[in-house]
Design a protein around this motif. Sequence first.
Motif, PDB file in Angstrom:
ATOM      1  N   LEU A  69       0.827  -1.207   0.000  1.00  0.00           N
ATOM      2  CA  LEU A  69       0.000   0.000   0.000  1.00  0.00           C
ATOM      3  C   LEU A  69       0.860   1.255   0.000  1.00  0.00           C
ATOM      4  N   LEU A  70       1.913   1.272   0.816  1.00  0.00           N
ATOM      5  CA  LEU A  70       2.797   2.444   0.882  1.00  0.00           C
ATOM      6  C   LEU A  70       3.504   2.677  -0.441  1.00  0.00           C
ATOM      7  N   GLN A  71       3.938   1.606  -1.095  1.00  0.00           N
ATOM      8  CA  GLN A  71       4.613   1.746  -2.382  1.00  0.00           C
ATOM      9  C   GLN A  71       3.672   2.313  -3.437  1.00  0.00           C
ATOM     10  N   ILE A  72       2.407   1.945  -3.385  1.00  0.00           N
ATOM     11  CA  ILE A  72       1.429   2.496  -4.326  1.00  0.00           C
ATOM     12  C   ILE A  72       1.225   3.985  -4.065  1.00  0.00           C
ATOM     13  N   ILE A  73       1.103   4.361  -2.793  1.00  0.00           N
ATOM     14  CA  ILE A  73       0.942   5.772  -2.441  1.00  0.00           C
ATOM     15  C   ILE A  73       2.162   6.578  -2.866  1.00  0.00           C
ATOM     16  N   ALA A  74       3.368   6.009  -2.634  1.00  0.00           N
ATOM     17  CA  ALA A  74       4.614   6.702  -2.976  1.00  0.00           C
ATOM     18  C   ALA A  74       4.867   6.758  -4.476  1.00  0.00           C
ATOM     19  N   GLY A  75       4.131   5.946  -5.240  1.00  0.00           N
ATOM     20  CA  GLY A  75       4.289   5.974  -6.697  1.00  0.00           C
ATOM     21  C   GLY A  75       5.343   5.047  -7.233  1.00  0.00           C
ATOM     22  N   THR A  76       5.873   4.138  -6.409  1.00  0.00           N
ATOM     23  CA  THR A  76       6.894   3.200  -6.869  1.00  0.00           C
ATOM     24  C   THR A  76       6.286   1.870  -7.307  1.00  0.00           C
ATOM     25  N   LEU A  77       4.964   1.734  -7.179  1.00  0.00           N
ATOM     26  CA  LEU A  77       4.276   0.509  -7.563  1.00  0.00           C
ATOM     27  C   LEU A  77       2.892   0.874  -8.084  1.00  0.00           C
ATOM     28  N   ASP A  78       2.468   0.224  -9.176  1.00  0.00           N
ATOM     29  CA  ASP A  78       1.147   0.480  -9.748  1.00  0.00           C
ATOM     30  C   ASP A  78       0.115  -0.466  -9.163  1.00  0.00           C
ATOM     31  N   GLN A  79      -1.066   0.045  -8.920  1.00  0.00           N
ATOM     32  CA  GLN A  79      -2.165  -0.790  -8.461  1.00  0.00           C
ATOM     33  C   GLN A  79      -2.778  -1.551  -9.638  1.00  0.00           C
ATOM     34  N   THR A  80      -3.434  -2.671  -9.351  1.00  0.00           N
ATOM     35  CA  THR A  80      -4.135  -3.432 -10.374  1.00  0.00           C
ATOM     36  C   THR A  80      -5.452  -2.755 -10.727  1.00  0.00           C
ATOM     37  N   SER A  81      -6.137  -2.242  -9.714  1.00  0.00           N
ATOM     38  CA  SER A  81      -7.383  -1.503  -9.935  1.00  0.00           C
ATOM     39  C   SER A  81      -7.542  -0.467  -8.841  1.00  0.00           C
ATOM     40  N   GLY A  82      -8.456   0.474  -9.052  1.00  0.00           N
ATOM     41  CA  GLY A  82      -8.655   1.550  -8.096  1.00  0.00           C
ATOM     42  C   GLY A  82      -7.857   2.780  -8.483  1.00  0.00           C
ATOM     43  N   SER A  83      -7.894   3.798  -7.649  1.00  0.00           N
ATOM     44  CA  SER A  83      -7.186   5.044  -7.954  1.00  0.00           C
ATOM     45  C   SER A  83      -6.589   5.662  -6.701  1.00  0.00           C
ATOM     46  N   THR A  84      -5.499   6.397  -6.902  1.00  0.00           N
ATOM     47  CA  THR A  84      -4.820   7.093  -5.810  1.00  0.00           C
ATOM     48  C   THR A  84      -4.555   8.528  -6.227  1.00  0.00           C
ATOM     49  N   THR A  85      -4.941   9.477  -5.392  1.00  0.00           N
ATOM     50  CA  THR A  85      -4.676  10.888  -5.662  1.00  0.00           C
ATOM     51  C   THR A  85      -3.802  11.442  -4.551  1.00  0.00           C
ATOM     52  N   VAL A  86      -2.664  12.006  -4.926  1.00  0.00           N
ATOM     53  CA  VAL A  86      -1.710  12.565  -3.959  1.00  0.00           C
ATOM     54  C   VAL A  86      -1.519  14.046  -4.257  1.00  0.00           C
ATOM     55  N   ASN A  87      -1.768  14.884  -3.265  1.00  0.00           N
ATOM     56  CA  ASN A  87      -1.628  16.332  -3.434  1.00  0.00           C
ATOM     57  C   ASN A  87      -0.426  16.826  -2.634  1.00  0.00           C
ATOM     58  N   GLY A  88       0.733  16.895  -3.285  1.00  0.00           N
ATOM     59  CA  GLY A  88       1.927  17.389  -2.606  1.00  0.00           C
ATOM     60  C   GLY A  88       3.142  16.519  -2.833  1.00  0.00           C
ATOM     61  N   ARG A  89       4.288  17.011  -2.383  1.00  0.00           N
ATOM     62  CA  ARG A  89       5.546  16.273  -2.490  1.00  0.00           C
ATOM     63  C   ARG A  89       5.642  15.242  -1.375  1.00  0.00           C
ATOM     64  N   ILE A  90       6.054  14.020  -1.746  1.00  0.00           N
ATOM     65  CA  ILE A  90       6.166  12.931  -0.780  1.00  0.00           C
ATOM     66  C   ILE A  90       7.617  12.705  -0.377  1.00  0.00           C
ATOM     67  N   ALA A  91       7.845  12.573   0.932  1.00  0.00           N
ATOM     68  CA  ALA A  91       9.126  12.102   1.459  1.00  0.00           C
ATOM     69  C   ALA A  91       8.837  10.755   2.108  1.00  0.00           C
ATOM     70  N   ALA A  92       9.444   9.699   1.580  1.00  0.00           N
ATOM     71  CA  ALA A  92       9.108   8.350   2.051  1.00  0.00           C
ATOM     72  C   ALA A  92      10.335   7.611   2.547  1.00  0.00           C
ATOM     73  N   LEU A  93      10.298   7.213   3.808  1.00  0.00           N
ATOM     74  CA  LEU A  93      11.352   6.379   4.394  1.00  0.00           C
ATOM     75  C   LEU A  93      10.785   4.974   4.482  1.00  0.00           C
ATOM     76  N   LEU A  94      10.808   4.264   3.322  1.00  0.00           N
ATOM     77  CA  LEU A  94      10.123   2.978   3.230  1.00  0.00           C
ATOM     78  C   LEU A  94      10.987   1.809   3.678  1.00  0.00           C
TER      79      LEU A  94
END
Length: 264
Positions: A69-94
Amino acid sequence: SSDIAISVSNISKCYHIYDRPQDRLLQMLAGKKRQYFREFWALQDISFEIKKGETFGIIGRNGSGKSTLLQIIAGTLDQTSGSTTVNGRIAALLELGSGFNPDFTGRENVFLNGSILGLSKQEIVECYDKIAEFADIGNFIDQPVKTYSSGMFVRLAFAVQAHIDASIVIVDEALAVGDVFFRQKCYARLEQLRNSGAAIILVSHSMPDIEQYCERAILIDHGHQKFIGDASEASKNYYLLHQEKEVTSVANLDKKPHKVKHDN
């Protein structure tokens, strides 16, 4: 809405599991005529919104789908279905070490990681002293990071992520390797970012941390959304889910036939 930092709507993620390496080739040749793989759904129909200035927890046992889930939010992994909207710059310590070159010094990695996150060289120069002071690793800042302990590594990694003026900060269990005093320092910094309007996503197996620092949390189990709401209630549901699994496991053991040993 203008106050929403992240919107996740009916996210699902399916992986194709191949039992043999050659099955991948056979699948390419067969196309849709035949299926040589098994489907594994890491996530199914996950939905939630995170507001700006909110600290949101994601909890669940190992293998529940949190990292996916975190990788999908961070944009490093694509979801199979559904949608994600992110408003802003992400800093991710994954994960420990992501975005760092082990052969570079800490100083060089600050500039490398900053550029990966979209900062100009001048912007990194302007915040470098704050990063170095926060990491507090002394002269090791000029040594290759492959010589660092895990604690030193996370100090530098967190310092970079926490000082790049991001509007969304994701921390995935990385603080678990730090000592208690550094963790307190990190949470104080996250609180500063939250007060400035940043959205914070915290993933942790420490329910006291989730209850103390998060307003709301989502509980995921085997890819399914089990609960979303008040962080304290989410924590209770986490413990209840764990207890249910323990009871089921013990019950299954009791059902197994026991061998009777006969004396000769």
